[in-house]
Design an enzyme around this catalytic site. Sequence first.
Site, mmCIF file in Angstrom:
data_model
loop_
_atom_site.group_PDB
_atom_site.id
_atom_site.type_symbol
_atom_site.label_atom_id
_atom_site.label_comp_id
_atom_site.label_asym_id
_atom_site.label_seq_id
_atom_site.Cartn_x
_atom_site.Cartn_y
_atom_site.Cartn_z
ATOM 1 N N ILE A 129 -11.082 12.401 -5.513
ATOM 2 C CA ILE A 129 -9.935 13.074 -6.532
ATOM 3 C C ILE A 129 -9.385 13.974 -5.782
ATOM 4 O O ILE A 129 -9.853 14.841 -5.153
ATOM 5 C CB ILE A 129 -10.462 13.291 -7.787
ATOM 6 C CG1 ILE A 129 -11.484 12.301 -8.366
ATOM 7 C CG2 ILE A 129 -9.647 14.121 -8.708
ATOM 8 C CD1 ILE A 129 -10.604 11.351 -9.264
ATOM 9 N N GLY A 175 -9.089 1.434 6.449
ATOM 10 C CA GLY A 175 -7.876 2.049 7.011
ATOM 11 C C GLY A 175 -6.654 0.718 6.988
ATOM 12 O O GLY A 175 -5.752 0.986 7.679
ATOM 13 N N THR A 176 -7.057 -0.317 6.329
ATOM 14 C CA THR A 176 -6.093 -1.372 6.378
ATOM 15 C C THR A 176 -4.428 -0.731 5.803
ATOM 16 O O THR A 176 -3.444 -1.285 6.378
ATOM 17 C CB THR A 176 -6.309 -2.409 5.834
ATOM 18 O OG1 THR A 176 -6.551 -2.380 4.254
ATOM 19 C CG2 THR A 176 -7.611 -3.200 6.596
ATOM 20 N N ASN A 177 -4.447 -0.017 4.821
ATOM 21 C CA ASN A 177 -3.141 0.412 4.333
ATOM 22 C C ASN A 177 -2.685 1.386 5.224
ATOM 23 O O ASN A 177 -1.388 1.358 5.545
ATOM 24 C CB ASN A 177 -3.455 1.063 2.947
ATOM 25 C CG ASN A 177 -3.176 -0.091 1.812
ATOM 26 O OD1 ASN A 177 -2.482 -0.820 1.699
ATOM 27 N ND2 ASN A 177 -4.202 -0.059 0.902
ATOM 28 N N HIS A 191 -2.590 1.625 -5.822
ATOM 29 C CA HIS A 191 -3.779 1.105 -6.698
ATOM 30 C C HIS A 191 -3.522 -0.324 -6.890
ATOM 31 O O HIS A 191 -2.523 -1.089 -7.157
ATOM 32 C CB HIS A 191 -3.479 1.622 -8.147
ATOM 33 C CG HIS A 191 -4.580 1.251 -9.024
ATOM 34 N ND1 HIS A 191 -5.972 2.076 -8.991
ATOM 35 C CD2 HIS A 191 -4.740 0.441 -10.133
ATOM 36 C CE1 HIS A 191 -6.663 1.468 -10.008
ATOM 37 N NE2 HIS A 191 -5.923 0.370 -10.713
ATOM 38 N N ASN A 204 0.087 7.157 -4.294
ATOM 39 C CA ASN A 204 -1.208 6.322 -4.186
ATOM 40 C C ASN A 204 -0.808 4.953 -4.564
ATOM 41 O O ASN A 204 -0.042 4.622 -5.274
ATOM 42 C CB ASN A 204 -1.914 7.007 -5.575
ATOM 43 C CG ASN A 204 -3.247 6.403 -5.595
ATOM 44 O OD1 ASN A 204 -4.076 6.325 -4.630
ATOM 45 N ND2 ASN A 204 -3.680 5.851 -6.748
#
Length: 196
Positions: free
Chosen positions: A92, A11-13, A109, A107
């Site tokens: 997904i 969960g760093t983002n 990436h 999202n």
Amino acid sequence: MKVAVLVSGGGTNLQAIIDAKAAGRLPAAELALVVSSKPGAYALERAKNAGIESAVLRRADYAGADAFDEALLALLQSRGIEAVVLAGYLSIVGPRVVRAYPDKILNIHPSLIPSFCGAGYYGLRVHEAALRRGVKVTGATVHLVNEEYDAGRIVLQKAVRVEEGDTPETLQKRVMREAEWELLPKALDLLTRGAL
């Protein structure tokens, strides 16, 4: 705008989003829900510490992709969620959810799309591929999610230099620190303010 963040790991983002909200950089976003694909993901602890409701939805608990999609959509709608962020989410998101949130799912990436993206490119695999190819620059991309893998409209990108002696792990950390944690909150701010 009520936002759900979907996670699978540390969960760093998610933390970057929580920190941006606390710093006043997400004025139009209400962090309303964190959904983890795995019980015990540290991201759930981060949600708890920030006072954000969380839930665990494991694909393995459902008969198939459609049933899982239906359960995820029902959960999001039951909480009045208006936008979704995939922050290191390793499942997904199916077509029913994508259609229910057109141009409202972000999202992150860990490459400069269209490089090193699509089916099979996630996590360390992206950085392994970049190093194998010998690129001098990589980075991160925030894009809108559509029904094709990593093919939605690009919102933000940032380049990160590949350094001599990088391993997939050191490169992953640099891309997170220098690009992902900066881009994702910025993109969420644009989305929730209607500025995309």
